[in-house]
Design an enzyme around this catalytic site. Structure first.
Site, PDB file in Angstrom:
ATOM      1  N   ALA A 126       0.865  -1.192   0.000  1.00 45.78           N
ATOM      2  CA  ALA A 126       0.000   0.000   0.000  1.00 45.78           C
ATOM      3  C   ALA A 126       0.897   1.238   0.000  1.00 45.78           C
ATOM      4  O   ALA A 126       0.730   2.156   0.808  1.00 45.78           O
ATOM      5  CB  ALA A 126      -0.976   0.006   1.174  1.00 45.78           C
ATOM      6  N   LEU A 127       1.839   1.228  -0.918  1.00 48.86           N
ATOM      7  CA  LEU A 127       2.904   2.236  -0.904  1.00 48.86           C
ATOM      8  C   LEU A 127       2.367   3.627  -1.228  1.00 48.86           C
ATOM      9  O   LEU A 127       1.546   3.802  -2.122  1.00 48.86           O
ATOM     10  CB  LEU A 127       3.988   1.857  -1.919  1.00 48.86           C
ATOM     11  CG  LEU A 127       4.621   0.479  -1.721  1.00 48.86           C
ATOM     12  CD1 LEU A 127       5.726   0.245  -2.751  1.00 48.86           C
ATOM     13  CD2 LEU A 127       5.173   0.307  -0.304  1.00 48.86           C
ATOM     14  N   HIS A 171       6.653   6.019   1.607  1.00 52.61           N
ATOM     15  CA  HIS A 171       7.471   4.829   1.314  1.00 52.61           C
ATOM     16  C   HIS A 171       8.465   5.134   0.187  1.00 52.61           C
ATOM     17  O   HIS A 171       9.627   4.711   0.224  1.00 52.61           O
ATOM     18  CB  HIS A 171       6.586   3.677   0.837  1.00 52.61           C
ATOM     19  CG  HIS A 171       5.658   3.119   1.870  1.00 52.61           C
ATOM     20  ND1 HIS A 171       4.303   3.245   1.780  1.00 52.61           N
ATOM     21  CD2 HIS A 171       5.893   2.418   3.008  1.00 52.61           C
ATOM     22  CE1 HIS A 171       3.720   2.636   2.810  1.00 52.61           C
ATOM     23  NE2 HIS A 171       4.673   2.138   3.584  1.00 52.61           N
TER      24      HIS A 171
END
Ligand code: PAF
Length: 309
Positions: free
Chosen positions: A62-63, A67
């Site tokens: 779920a970048l 991230h």
């Protein structure tokens, strides 16, 4: 929209896939997606034989832009960048959001391909915790300071165990974690130090939305009204830090700040000033360096944030 398509890649014995990302029909790059430990070790051995440094960025997928900032930092600090994507069941309590945690694998791969990551490590739960798995890392020190641990007692055992495994699997020279999960960063740093793990743990600054909300995969849970209220957390943290720095007593500052956060619709788990390194309780700025840490629920979504004083 960049869509990942399976690509003929490494041999079956490597049990991994090369993903070719296509944009408007043009192949952008091939991203090795490795799912088996043996294949991971063979791939990493190639880097090591060439004496190339390896950075690991552990994620649960779920970048978001936070991230990706960790990945960019990793690229500046090491020759090869490995990103792990594993939604770790061991760090979720049965009543928590393991089953609904956002999973956006195709978009994650597209983003990592665009950043030219060297390898994505995507173990299954069975690969990470095979039948008979029975060992757990028990984190102490910063993991038992009455912050996240008081509200999620299972959490740091699960995190420390999976991160220890990731360190052992990838054997990175450096590993990068976001400061948004500040207590987690301190727990992992202490674990690596205490267990003589030959990895340098690096904390990267929290990435924020324009209105100050710390980026988090769980922000996706927020309704429009909750999203509008959510930046209050950062605003109050900033104001509280400024007041404490200016000499206002910590206890009085935090009492007023807790009330302001509740007025914005949050239910607070904690808002505390702690020693920035040990996370021990502090009475005044003289006990510093200090860090303010908050966890609070808005609707069903639990948000955390922190700031230096
Ligand atoms: O911060 C996270 O995303 C996770 O806790 C981590 C460090 C990847 C371990 O599962």
């Amino acid at each position: 929209m960049v869509a990942p398509t399976p690509y003929i890649g490494l041999s079956d014995s490597h049990k991994s896939t090369m993903i070719a990302q296509t944009l408007g029909g043009n192949v952008l790059a091939k991203l090795p997606v490795v799912r088996k430990l043996g294949a991971l070790r063979r791939s990493l051995a190639r880097y090591r034989n060439r004496r190339e440094t390896i950075a690991l960025v552990p994620t649960m997928g779920a970048l978001h832009a936070g991230h990706l900032a960790l990945v960019r930092l990793a690229k500046r600090r090491a020759k090869r960048v490995v990103v792990s994507i594993f939604v770790n069941p061991a760090q979720f309590a049965p009543h928590e959001d393991f089953s609904t945690y956002p999973r956006t694998f195709a978009a994650d791969l597209a983003a990592l391909t665009a950043l030219k990551v060297d390898l994505v490590w995507v173990p299954s739960a069975a690969e990470m915790y095979p039948e008979g798995f029975a060992t757990k890392v028990i984190a102490g020190g910063p993991a038992s300071t009455g912050l996240e641990d008081a509200f999620r007692p299972h959490f740091f055992g699960g995190v420390a165990t999976v991160v220890a495994k990731l360190f052992s699997q990838v054997a990175p020279d450096i590993a990068i974690f976001g400061q948004k999960d500040y207590q987690q960063l301190k727990v992992i740093t202490a674990m690596a130090r205490d267990l003589d793990m030959p990895v340098k743990v690096i904390g990267a600054p929290t990435m924020r939305e324009k209105d100050g909300l710390a980026m988090s995969s769980r922000n996706a849970y927020l309704s429009a009204a909750e999203r509008a209220a959510a930046p209050t957390l950062h605003r109050i943290l900033k104001e509280s830090a400024a007041q404490i720095k200016a000499g206002k007593p910590i206890a009085a500052t935090l009492t007023a700040s807790r009330a302001a956060i509740e007025r914005a619709g949050f239910e607070i788990d904690y808002l505390e000033a702690r020693h920035a390194e040990t996370l021990a309780l502090v009475a005044s700025v003289k006990d510093g360096p200090l860090r303010l840490l908050v966890a609070a629920k808005i609707g069903k979504t639990r948000l955390i944030d922190n700031i230096a004083v």
